[in-house]
Design an enzyme around this catalytic site. Structure first.
Site, PDB file in Angstrom:
ATOM      1  N   ASN A 138      14.402 -10.507  10.910  1.00  0.00           N
ATOM      2  CA  ASN A 138      13.797 -11.647  10.040  1.00  0.00           C
ATOM      3  C   ASN A 138      12.577 -11.377  10.608  1.00  0.00           C
ATOM      4  O   ASN A 138      12.057 -11.633  11.536  1.00  0.00           O
ATOM      5  CB  ASN A 138      13.744 -13.070  10.196  1.00  0.00           C
ATOM      6  CG  ASN A 138      13.312 -13.909   9.931  1.00  0.00           C
ATOM      7  OD1 ASN A 138      13.116 -14.578   7.780  1.00  0.00           O
ATOM      8  ND2 ASN A 138      12.584 -14.790  10.566  1.00  0.00           N
ATOM      9  N   ASN A 159      -0.758  -1.175  15.056  1.00  0.00           N
ATOM     10  CA  ASN A 159      -0.270   0.691  15.031  1.00  0.00           C
ATOM     11  C   ASN A 159      -1.675   1.059  14.962  1.00  0.00           C
ATOM     12  O   ASN A 159      -1.061   2.558  15.319  1.00  0.00           O
ATOM     13  CB  ASN A 159       0.267   0.586  13.664  1.00  0.00           C
ATOM     14  CG  ASN A 159      -0.914   0.329  12.418  1.00  0.00           C
ATOM     15  OD1 ASN A 159      -1.911  -0.353  12.298  1.00  0.00           O
ATOM     16  ND2 ASN A 159      -0.872   1.007  11.529  1.00  0.00           N
ATOM     17  N   ARG A 217       1.305  -1.151   0.075  1.00  0.00           N
ATOM     18  CA  ARG A 217      -0.464   0.209   0.553  1.00  0.00           C
ATOM     19  C   ARG A 217       0.701   0.869  -0.672  1.00  0.00           C
ATOM     20  O   ARG A 217       2.306   0.925  -0.149  1.00  0.00           O
ATOM     21  CB  ARG A 217      -0.886   0.085   0.772  1.00  0.00           C
ATOM     22  CG  ARG A 217      -1.731  -1.059   1.009  1.00  0.00           C
ATOM     23  CD  ARG A 217      -2.855  -1.380   2.627  1.00  0.00           C
ATOM     24  NE  ARG A 217      -3.090  -0.135   3.277  1.00  0.00           N
ATOM     25  CZ  ARG A 217      -3.289  -0.350   4.215  1.00  0.00           C
ATOM     26  NH1 ARG A 217      -3.481  -1.108   5.090  1.00  0.00           N
ATOM     27  NH2 ARG A 217      -4.473   0.895   4.718  1.00  0.00           N
ATOM     28  N   ALA A 249       8.009 -16.835  19.863  1.00  0.00           N
ATOM     29  CA  ALA A 249       6.817 -16.995  19.073  1.00  0.00           C
ATOM     30  C   ALA A 249       5.208 -16.955  19.539  1.00  0.00           C
ATOM     31  O   ALA A 249       5.307 -17.446  21.073  1.00  0.00           O
ATOM     32  CB  ALA A 249       6.599 -18.497  18.558  1.00  0.00           C
ATOM     33  N   TYR A 269       1.228  -8.271   8.473  1.00  0.00           N
ATOM     34  CA  TYR A 269       1.144  -7.324   8.282  1.00  0.00           C
ATOM     35  C   TYR A 269       2.309  -6.309   8.660  1.00  0.00           C
ATOM     36  O   TYR A 269       1.689  -6.523   9.851  1.00  0.00           O
ATOM     37  CB  TYR A 269      -0.289  -6.521   8.468  1.00  0.00           C
ATOM     38  CG  TYR A 269      -0.628  -5.307   8.201  1.00  0.00           C
ATOM     39  CD1 TYR A 269      -0.861  -4.685   7.596  1.00  0.00           C
ATOM     40  CD2 TYR A 269      -1.049  -4.449   9.870  1.00  0.00           C
ATOM     41  CE1 TYR A 269      -0.924  -3.135   7.590  1.00  0.00           C
ATOM     42  CE2 TYR A 269      -1.181  -3.493   9.626  1.00  0.00           C
ATOM     43  CZ  TYR A 269      -1.461  -2.603   8.772  1.00  0.00           C
ATOM     44  OH  TYR A 269      -1.682  -1.428   8.103  1.00  0.00           O
ATOM     45  N   LYS A 302       1.838  -1.385   4.631  1.00  0.00           N
ATOM     46  CA  LYS A 302       1.200   0.178   4.518  1.00  0.00           C
ATOM     47  C   LYS A 302       2.431   0.911   5.256  1.00  0.00           C
ATOM     48  O   LYS A 302       2.241   0.848   5.939  1.00  0.00           O
ATOM     49  CB  LYS A 302      -0.383  -0.293   4.859  1.00  0.00           C
ATOM     50  CG  LYS A 302      -0.575   1.467   4.958  1.00  0.00           C
ATOM     51  CD  LYS A 302      -0.417   2.615   5.880  1.00  0.00           C
ATOM     52  CE  LYS A 302      -0.783   1.964   6.694  1.00  0.00           C
ATOM     53  NZ  LYS A 302      -1.128   3.181   7.971  1.00  0.00           N
ATOM     54  N   ARG A 360       3.692 -14.290  26.843  1.00  0.00           N
ATOM     55  CA  ARG A 360       2.296 -15.532  25.997  1.00  0.00           C
ATOM     56  C   ARG A 360       2.592 -16.280  28.012  1.00  0.00           C
ATOM     57  O   ARG A 360       3.038 -15.959  28.612  1.00  0.00           O
ATOM     58  CB  ARG A 360       2.896 -16.666  25.765  1.00  0.00           C
ATOM     59  CG  ARG A 360       4.010 -17.375  25.887  1.00  0.00           C
ATOM     60  CD  ARG A 360       4.524 -18.303  24.380  1.00  0.00           C
ATOM     61  NE  ARG A 360       5.749 -19.229  24.835  1.00  0.00           N
ATOM     62  CZ  ARG A 360       6.527 -19.084  23.409  1.00  0.00           C
ATOM     63  NH1 ARG A 360       6.166 -18.683  22.010  1.00  0.00           N
ATOM     64  NH2 ARG A 360       7.478 -19.974  23.878  1.00  0.00           N
ATOM     65  N   HIS A 367       5.996 -14.696   4.372  1.00  0.00           N
ATOM     66  CA  HIS A 367       4.381 -14.877   3.949  1.00  0.00           C
ATOM     67  C   HIS A 367       3.585 -14.580   5.752  1.00  0.00           C
ATOM     68  O   HIS A 367       4.084 -14.247   6.475  1.00  0.00           O
ATOM     69  CB  HIS A 367       4.539 -16.216   4.130  1.00  0.00           C
ATOM     70  CG  HIS A 367       4.968 -17.057   5.067  1.00  0.00           C
ATOM     71  ND1 HIS A 367       5.671 -17.777   4.285  1.00  0.00           N
ATOM     72  CD2 HIS A 367       5.118 -17.128   6.201  1.00  0.00           C
ATOM     73  CE1 HIS A 367       6.336 -18.591   5.223  1.00  0.00           C
ATOM     74  NE2 HIS A 367       6.189 -18.249   6.719  1.00  0.00           N
TER      75      HIS A 367
END
Length: 389
Positions: free
Chosen positions: A309, A318, A265, A355, A298, A283, A372, A295
């Site tokens: 990475n 955001n 974008r 993760a 966002y 964006k 977590r 992959h």
């Protein structure tokens, strides 16, 4: 084509067509016909243009001319005088001048349709036209007596109504694409590739079926674009690959790889060798050299340092319903899969994130962050809680 200067009379033919716009300002593939004409002439080495049109259309017409060509616009008080100045400032060796007198297309690379048919364009002697202006001779009468009419043999084709333009879309597109092919661009399917006037494509680039290049897009040399890719007002570096993706108002660096199914974008900048892979959306994001976003991620309003990475499923949160907030990932950082970065937040140089973490505070350089709940395992719970058969 002879001549390096062109005079374009943008005729106000609305009374005849019943349209809100002159025919030359009607769009083909979203671009006014006048832009198709002037950019085709620019490729034929016409470098100076004179525009005469009704004042209400001047601004819309001016943006149709190539940015690297000199444009003179007729003044309202004395258009003949401004035309005389335009003619007198041409190179001394320039003898021939192209004059466009009505709705016309210039398609030098398509098969001739009706050999010899005259068009709304002609070639005239520059000096003779200057003399006619000095003598206050009507330009229309001068052109009728002294001009050499351009024909379809010369690549000029008339049209007379907006309804004809859909039929001309194919020839217009093919002519532009054939010009690119002559310049060293490989196009697999000219029937299924669309490039609008003003787009630049480098030598050795391959355009695969379904490619659409629009606006002020510049594609470097040795690239592979497509299949099924749309690029709008963007710059693509040399040897980049953009596959089955959308890129708008963005920059893609040399040897970068985008897609498949990525969405870049506005405001996105990828440096050299960046990978923005499958189902990645960016964006207003800046990714430095060798960053990997392979992959399913966002990144919005983000800055990512060299060699970082970003694991799959990473999201920058955001927006707090009031403003967009920044995320900074410094170089060599490693972001684990399914990480949420709640902006504003900074991940320090070389830091790691486990993760599945939700990061709400800054992470120092070289640190490991895990956010977590601890995993709990209850042995044989499933056996004790089975439903009876």
């Amino acid at each position: 084509m002879n001549g390096r200067s062109a005079v374009v009379f943008l005729v106000d033919d609305r009374y005849r067509t019943g349209s809100e716009l002159p025919l030359m300002l009607h769009p083909v593939l979203g671009v006014p016909v006048l832009r198709w004409l002037t950019h085709a002439l620019r490729r034929a080495e016409v470098s100076r243009f004179f525009l005469a049109c009704a004042p209400e259309f001047t601004e819309a017409a001016k943006v149709c001319f190539p940015a690297d060509a000199a444009l003179t616009t007729a003044t309202d008080d004395d258009p003949a005088d401004s035309l005389h100045v335009f003619l007198s400032t041409a190179a001394d060796a320039e003898e021939a001048l192209l004059v466009v007198t009505g709705p016309v297309l210039y398609l030098p690379h398509i098969r001739r349709l009706e050999v010899g048919s005259g068009a709304n364009a002609c070639m005239v002697s520059r000096q003779a036209l200057m003399t006619a202006l000095d003598e206050d001779a009507p330009i229309g009468r001068f052109l009728k007596r002294s001009a050499d009419v351009c024909t379809q043999e010369d690549g000029f084709f008339n049209f007379s109504s907006p309804e004809e333009l859909p039929d001309w879309q194919g020839p217009m597109t093919r002519s532009l694409l054939h010009g690119l092919i002559r310049d060293g661009v490989q196009i697999w399917d000219v029937q299924n590739t669309y490039v609008t006037p003003g787009v630049e494509v480098g030598i050795g680039t391959t355009l695969l079926p379904g490619t659409v290049l629009e606006g002020k897009t510049v594609v470097g040399y040795g690239c592979t674009i497509g299949p099924n890719t749309r690029i709008i007002d963007s710059r693509i570096g040399n040897h980049a690959v953009v596959e089955q993706s959308r890129v708008e108002q963005s920059q893609v660096g040399s040897a970068a790889r985008v897609g498949p199914f990525a969405n870049l974008r506005p405001g996105t900048v990828l440096d050299a060798r960046v990978k923005a892979g499958a189902f990645v959306e960016l964006k207003n994001a800046s990714l430095a050299a060798d960053v990997q976003v392979a992959h399913l991620s966002y990144l919005g309003d983000a800055s990512v340092g060299e060699r970082a990475n970003v694991g799959c499923g990473t999201v920058t949160a955001n927006f707090d319903r009031v403003e967009k907030l920044p995320t900074v990932i410094e170089k060599d950082a490693f972001i684990g899969c399914n990480t949420t970065l709640v902006a504003p937040v900074t991940v320090g140089q070389g830091a790691y994130i486990g993760a599945g973490s939700v990061i709400t505070e800054d992470i120092p350089a070289q640190a490991l962050a895990i956010a977590r709940s601890r995993q709990t395992v209850r042995r044989e719970w499933a056996l004790r809680n089975k439903k009876p058969e």
